[in-house]
Design a protein around this motif. Structure first.
Motif, short mmCIF file in Angstrom:
data_model
loop_
_atom_site.label_atom_id
_atom_site.label_comp_id
_atom_site.label_asym_id
_atom_site.label_seq_id
_atom_site.Cartn_x
_atom_site.Cartn_y
_atom_site.Cartn_z
N TYR A 133 48.18 33.25 38.15
CA TYR A 133 49.03 32.16 38.62
C TYR A 133 50.08 31.78 37.58
O TYR A 133 51.22 31.43 37.91
CB TYR A 133 48.18 30.93 38.96
N ILE A 134 49.69 31.87 36.29
CA ILE A 134 50.62 31.48 35.22
C ILE A 134 51.71 32.53 35.03
O ILE A 134 52.90 32.21 34.93
CB ILE A 134 49.85 31.29 33.89
N VAL A 135 51.31 33.82 35.01
CA VAL A 135 52.25 34.89 34.68
C VAL A 135 53.03 35.37 35.90
O VAL A 135 54.24 35.53 35.86
CB VAL A 135 51.50 36.07 34.04
N TYR A 136 52.30 35.59 37.00
CA TYR A 136 52.95 36.21 38.17
C TYR A 136 53.15 35.22 39.32
O TYR A 136 53.76 35.58 40.33
CB TYR A 136 52.11 37.39 38.67
N HIS A 137 52.60 33.99 39.18
CA HIS A 137 52.66 32.96 40.23
C HIS A 137 51.88 33.39 41.47
O HIS A 137 52.04 32.81 42.53
CB HIS A 137 54.11 32.64 40.60
N THR A 138 51.06 34.41 41.35
CA THR A 138 50.23 34.88 42.45
C THR A 138 49.18 35.82 41.86
O THR A 138 49.26 36.20 40.70
CB THR A 138 51.06 35.65 43.50
N ILE A 139 48.17 36.15 42.63
CA ILE A 139 47.16 37.10 42.18
C ILE A 139 46.94 38.14 43.28
O ILE A 139 47.20 37.89 44.44
CB ILE A 139 45.82 36.42 41.83
N ASN A 140 46.46 39.30 42.87
CA ASN A 140 46.19 40.38 43.80
C ASN A 140 44.73 40.80 43.61
O ASN A 140 44.41 41.58 42.72
CB ASN A 140 47.13 41.56 43.54
N MET A 141 43.84 40.26 44.45
CA MET A 141 42.42 40.52 44.29
C MET A 141 42.06 41.97 44.61
O MET A 141 41.02 42.46 44.18
CB MET A 141 41.60 39.57 45.17
N ILE A 142 42.93 42.64 45.37
CA ILE A 142 42.67 44.05 45.66
C ILE A 142 42.66 44.85 44.37
O ILE A 142 41.82 45.75 44.18
CB ILE A 142 43.75 44.61 46.62
N ARG A 143 43.57 44.51 43.45
CA ARG A 143 43.61 45.20 42.16
C ARG A 143 42.33 44.95 41.36
O ARG A 143 41.83 45.84 40.69
CB ARG A 143 44.83 44.77 41.35
N PHE A 144 41.81 43.73 41.44
CA PHE A 144 40.57 43.43 40.71
C PHE A 144 39.41 44.21 41.30
O PHE A 144 38.54 44.71 40.55
CB PHE A 144 40.27 41.93 40.77
N VAL A 145 39.37 44.35 42.62
CA VAL A 145 38.31 45.12 43.28
C VAL A 145 38.40 46.59 42.88
O VAL A 145 37.38 47.24 42.63
CB VAL A 145 38.40 44.95 44.81
N ILE A 146 39.62 47.12 42.82
CA ILE A 146 39.82 48.51 42.38
C ILE A 146 39.41 48.67 40.92
O ILE A 146 38.84 49.70 40.52
CB ILE A 146 41.28 48.94 42.57
N PHE A 147 39.67 47.65 40.13
CA PHE A 147 39.39 47.67 38.70
C PHE A 147 37.89 47.87 38.41
O PHE A 147 37.53 48.56 37.45
CB PHE A 147 39.88 46.36 38.08
N LEU A 148 37.02 47.31 39.23
CA LEU A 148 35.58 47.33 38.97
C LEU A 148 35.00 48.76 38.93
O LEU A 148 34.34 49.12 37.94
CB LEU A 148 34.83 46.48 40.00
N PRO A 149 35.23 49.61 39.95
CA PRO A 149 34.73 50.99 39.84
C PRO A 149 35.43 51.80 38.75
O PRO A 149 34.83 52.70 38.16
CB PRO A 149 34.99 51.59 41.23
N VAL A 150 36.70 51.46 38.48
CA VAL A 150 37.44 52.15 37.41
C VAL A 150 36.79 51.86 36.06
O VAL A 150 36.68 52.75 35.20
CB VAL A 150 38.92 51.74 37.41
N VAL A 151 36.32 50.63 35.86
CA VAL A 151 35.63 50.27 34.62
C VAL A 151 34.32 51.04 34.50
O VAL A 151 33.95 51.49 33.41
CB VAL A 151 35.36 48.74 34.57
#
Length: 266
Positions: A133-151
């Motif tokens: 919210y601070i940096v992009y004024h929005t969030i993309n939870m799809i990216r966070f979901v993709i991030f989990l298996p990538v980790v």
């Protein structure tokens, strides 16, 4: 398989048994982060347009937060334990057991990391939502979901890399120094301290050829939104390829090392 489940549980119990070490290890993430904040603040003070290497100051701090936490998650502390097993003859007690030493270490590694992963993912989610919210004024939870298996893939890849490297202990009297140097250099060229974008273009290409960049930099770039969909697909494919390569290389190194291994002590 039941034996490895027990090993996983032992690793998990080991992490909770040394709770003070766990909490101090988690809080130690923030000390280098504070140093980076002051460092980047000074650099951005003289930056034209408030942008350096394609990042604004808030974006760079977000990257640093994600990278520090992820570096802690995938840190290869097990490699020093393997070095001690080889050097002091402790490996012998695993050879006579009906278990695969590599899988034993892998499941113990996962067990020890589970509590740290859960805490870190929770912190990452908070930082991602607040920072989004601070940096992009929005969030993309799809990216966070993709991030989990990538980790998860990054965790397996880092284990594969350092298990292969730990095999050097068969030919070196003391390989802990080599492990330390590779860990330190690997953390830098994996993007665990700052993004690879700060390096010259030729060095960036070279670093992205190596497997290290697909542990930290690639994972964090998904959260930061700098990785495009096609790059994400290519990155996941390269993670899988490097896991196969490093896992196989580790098997070859250990097979060669075990031929000359003689247990002393243990």
């Amino acid at each position: 398989m039941e034996a490895y489940k027990q090993v996983f549980r032992l690793g998990l119990m080991k992490a909770f048994q040394y709770r003070a070490n766990f909490y101090f290890g988690l809080t130690s993430i923030f000390f280098p982060l504070f140093i980076q904040i002051f460092l980047w603040k000074g650099m951005y003070a003289s930056a034209a347009g408030g942008v350096l290497y394609g990042y604004t100051f808030p974006q760079m701090i977000m990257y640093a937060c994600f990278a520090c936490l992820l570096a802690k998650i995938i840190s290869p502390g097990f490699a020093y334990e393997i070095n001690e097993d080889i050097k002091n003859g402790g490996l012998a007690k695993y050879i006579v057991r009906p278990v695969n030493y590599k899988l034993y270490r892998f499941f113990e590694f996962l067990g020890e990391k589970t509590s740290l992963i859960l805490c870190s993912i929770f912190l990452l989610l908070i930082i991602y939502i607040a920072g989004g919210y601070i940096v992009y004024h929005t969030i993309n939870m799809i990216r966070f979901v993709i991030f989990l298996p990538v980790v998860c893939l990054a965790l397996v890849l880092n284990f594969s890399i350092f298990y292969a490297v730990s095999g050097l202990g068969f030919w070196m009297r003391e390989s802990s120094g080599v492990l330390f140097i590779i860990s330190l250099v690997g953390n830098i060229i994996s993007g665990g301290i700052f993004p690879l974008d700060i390096f010259p273009h030729t060095m960036q290409i070279f670093f992205r050829i190596l497997p290290f960049s697909y542990t930290n930099y690639f994972s964090v770039s998904i959260l930061c939104g700098t990785a495009q969909p096609l790059q994400i697909l290519n990155g996941i494919a390269l993670q899988l390829i490097w896991i196969a390569v490093c896992w196989g290389l580790g098997e070859l190194i250990w097979k060669a090392g075990m031929k000359n291994y003689s247990a002393v002590g243990g």
